[in-house]
Design a protein around this motif. Structure first.
Motif, mmCIF file in Angstrom:
data_model
loop_
_atom_site.group_PDB
_atom_site.id
_atom_site.type_symbol
_atom_site.label_atom_id
_atom_site.label_comp_id
_atom_site.label_asym_id
_atom_site.label_seq_id
_atom_site.Cartn_x
_atom_site.Cartn_y
_atom_site.Cartn_z
ATOM 1 N N GLY A 25 -22.712 15.440 1.677
ATOM 2 C CA GLY A 25 -21.761 15.978 2.654
ATOM 3 C C GLY A 25 -20.861 17.055 2.075
ATOM 4 N N LYS A 26 -21.104 17.399 0.773
ATOM 5 C CA LYS A 26 -20.260 18.400 0.088
ATOM 6 C C LYS A 26 -18.771 18.106 0.330
ATOM 7 C CE LYS A 26 -23.547 22.235 -0.230
ATOM 8 N NZ LYS A 26 -24.764 21.464 -0.058
ATOM 9 N N ALA A 27 -18.411 16.863 0.024
ATOM 10 C CA ALA A 27 -17.049 16.396 0.301
ATOM 11 C C ALA A 27 -16.317 16.005 -0.977
ATOM 12 C CB ALA A 27 -17.095 15.190 1.243
ATOM 13 N N GLN A 28 -15.015 16.261 -0.985
ATOM 14 C CA GLN A 28 -14.167 15.734 -2.048
ATOM 15 C C GLN A 28 -13.855 14.276 -1.729
ATOM 16 O OE1 GLN A 28 -10.924 18.761 -1.880
ATOM 17 N NE2 GLN A 28 -11.358 19.000 -4.054
ATOM 18 N N VAL A 29 -13.607 13.481 -2.774
ATOM 19 C CA VAL A 29 -13.302 12.060 -2.583
ATOM 20 C C VAL A 29 -11.855 11.793 -2.980
ATOM 21 C CG1 VAL A 29 -13.863 9.702 -3.271
ATOM 22 C CG2 VAL A 29 -15.700 11.368 -2.982
ATOM 23 N N VAL A 30 -11.114 11.171 -2.062
ATOM 24 C CA VAL A 30 -9.717 10.813 -2.332
ATOM 25 C C VAL A 30 -9.650 9.311 -2.619
ATOM 26 C CG1 VAL A 30 -7.372 10.711 -1.390
ATOM 27 C CG2 VAL A 30 -8.860 12.656 -0.828
ATOM 28 N N PRO A 31 -9.304 8.920 -3.867
ATOM 29 C CA PRO A 31 -9.202 7.486 -4.193
ATOM 30 C C PRO A 31 -7.896 6.906 -3.642
ATOM 31 C CG PRO A 31 -9.400 8.878 -6.177
ATOM 32 C CD PRO A 31 -9.045 9.763 -5.037
ATOM 33 N N ILE A 32 -8.008 5.778 -2.954
ATOM 34 C CA ILE A 32 -6.826 5.124 -2.379
ATOM 35 C C ILE A 32 -6.769 3.668 -2.843
ATOM 36 C CG2 ILE A 32 -5.667 4.421 -0.250
ATOM 37 C CD1 ILE A 32 -6.823 6.835 1.138
ATOM 38 N N SER A 33 -5.604 3.262 -3.334
ATOM 39 C CA SER A 33 -5.403 1.872 -3.763
ATOM 40 C C SER A 33 -4.500 1.166 -2.749
ATOM 41 C CB SER A 33 -4.752 1.831 -5.152
ATOM 42 O OG SER A 33 -5.507 2.600 -6.066
ATOM 43 N N ILE A 34 -5.027 0.073 -2.187
ATOM 44 C CA ILE A 34 -4.232 -0.749 -1.267
ATOM 45 C C ILE A 34 -3.720 -1.939 -2.080
ATOM 46 C CG2 ILE A 34 -4.229 -2.121 0.852
ATOM 47 C CD1 ILE A 34 -6.703 -0.420 1.714
ATOM 48 N N ILE A 35 -2.396 -2.009 -2.214
ATOM 49 C CA ILE A 35 -1.787 -3.026 -3.079
ATOM 50 C C ILE A 35 -0.987 -3.980 -2.198
ATOM 51 C CG2 ILE A 35 -0.247 -3.399 -5.047
ATOM 52 C CD1 ILE A 35 -0.951 -0.113 -5.351
ATOM 53 N N SER A 36 -1.451 -5.219 -2.097
ATOM 54 C CA SER A 36 -0.801 -6.182 -1.207
ATOM 55 C C SER A 36 -1.296 -7.596 -1.506
ATOM 56 C CB SER A 36 -1.133 -5.842 0.249
ATOM 57 O OG SER A 36 -0.577 -6.802 1.122
ATOM 58 N N ASN A 37 -0.445 -8.591 -1.195
ATOM 59 C CA ASN A 37 -0.936 -9.978 -1.200
ATOM 60 C C ASN A 37 -1.247 -10.428 0.228
ATOM 61 O OD1 ASN A 37 1.538 -10.477 -0.005
ATOM 62 N ND2 ASN A 37 2.413 -11.585 -1.739
ATOM 63 N N TYR A 95 -4.153 0.785 -8.830
ATOM 64 C CA TYR A 95 -3.816 -0.538 -8.276
ATOM 65 C C TYR A 95 -2.951 -1.317 -9.276
ATOM 66 C CZ TYR A 95 -4.516 -5.242 -6.366
ATOM 67 O OH TYR A 95 -4.313 -6.520 -5.862
ATOM 68 N N TYR A 96 -3.424 -1.367 -10.522
ATOM 69 C CA TYR A 96 -2.705 -2.160 -11.530
ATOM 70 C C TYR A 96 -1.368 -1.514 -11.923
ATOM 71 C CZ TYR A 96 -6.824 -5.115 -11.847
ATOM 72 O OH TYR A 96 -7.849 -5.968 -11.552
ATOM 73 N N ILE A 97 -1.338 -0.182 -11.983
ATOM 74 C CA ILE A 97 -0.082 0.512 -12.318
ATOM 75 C C ILE A 97 0.985 0.246 -11.253
ATOM 76 C CG2 ILE A 97 1.010 2.805 -12.439
ATOM 77 C CD1 ILE A 97 -1.615 3.786 -13.818
ATOM 78 N N HIS A 98 0.597 0.312 -9.983
ATOM 79 C CA HIS A 98 1.571 0.208 -8.889
ATOM 80 C C HIS A 98 1.767 -1.223 -8.395
ATOM 81 C CE1 HIS A 98 2.259 4.520 -8.585
ATOM 82 N NE2 HIS A 98 0.991 4.637 -8.907
ATOM 83 N N SER A 99 1.052 -2.161 -9.017
ATOM 84 C CA SER A 99 1.262 -3.588 -8.676
ATOM 85 C C SER A 99 2.474 -4.143 -9.415
ATOM 86 C CB SER A 99 0.035 -4.424 -9.070
ATOM 87 O OG SER A 99 -1.061 -4.068 -8.273
ATOM 88 N N LYS A 100 2.912 -3.428 -10.438
ATOM 89 C CA LYS A 100 3.992 -3.953 -11.293
ATOM 90 C C LYS A 100 5.330 -3.902 -10.568
ATOM 91 C CE LYS A 100 1.475 -2.555 -15.389
ATOM 92 N NZ LYS A 100 1.252 -1.497 -16.349
#
Length: 198
Positions: free
Chosen positions: A136-148, A193-198
């Protein structure tokens, strides 16, 4: 107001009432161009958290075809640009529908692990993310969902900068190579995920 906008506004109300909901990096979703968002997946709430986070584009998500067997749900999913997929063996028409959605300006939403990972930690990325990004000649945006995922607790949606797959556009990659590239994106998701879970 379109059905999609109406529903995403309802999602925003829901997440802001029932969670301490926060989006970091919304500016990393480009206003135009071919884009895939890739996120970790632990709960059925994840698509709602994602749809509420992205305000500048419409998302076309991929979901397991079994969900479309329930007629009222299938109707709503289609109205929300959701594309059914056979997770074990996607057929050619599904792949064409996915690539058409990217070309038509939708942000394609993918969970690289292919399914919910209910236990702690992460699964392994499937080849699909890389394959769709390259075809698809697309850029990929990584998203981290951080929640319990507990009511009234914190939910952070961390959106990182787009990753380019341009160097692979003219290459014919094996399934293993696509899996490796998809896994590279998942590693970014995990790290954030781990960086922003703190």
């Amino acid at each position: 107001m379109s059905f999609y906008k109406f529903v995403t506004k309802a999602f925003k109300c829901f997440v802001n009432i029932f969670y301490k909901y926060k989006v970091i990096g919304a500016e990393n979703i480009p206003d135009e161009g071919n884009i895939i968002i890739a996120a970790n997946h632990k709960s059925n709430l994840d698509p709602i958290f994602l749809a509420a986070a992205i305000e500048n584009r419409e998302v076309a998500a991929i979901a397991k075809k079994e969900l479309f067997k329930i007629k009222p749900l299938a109707y709503i999913l289609k109205k929300l640009n959701v594309i059914p997929i056979n997770r074990e063996k996607p057929d050619i028409s599904t792949i064409k529908n996915i690539l058409k959605a990217i070309k038509d300006g939708y942000v394609l939403g993918i969970f690289p692990e292919g399914t919910r990972i209910k236990e702690p930690g992460f699964g392994k990325a499937k080849a699909g993310l890389s394959m769709f990004a390259i075809k698809g000649k697309a850029q990929v945006v990584p998203i981290s969902i951080i929640s319990n995922y507990k009511l009234f607790n914190r939910v952070t949606v961390y959106i990182d900068k787009p990753i380019s797959f341009e160097e692979y556009y003219k290459q014919k990659l094996t399934s293993e190579e696509n899996e490796r590239l998809s896994q590279n994106v998942l590693e970014v998701i995990k790290e954030n995920y781990y960086i922003h879970s703190k």
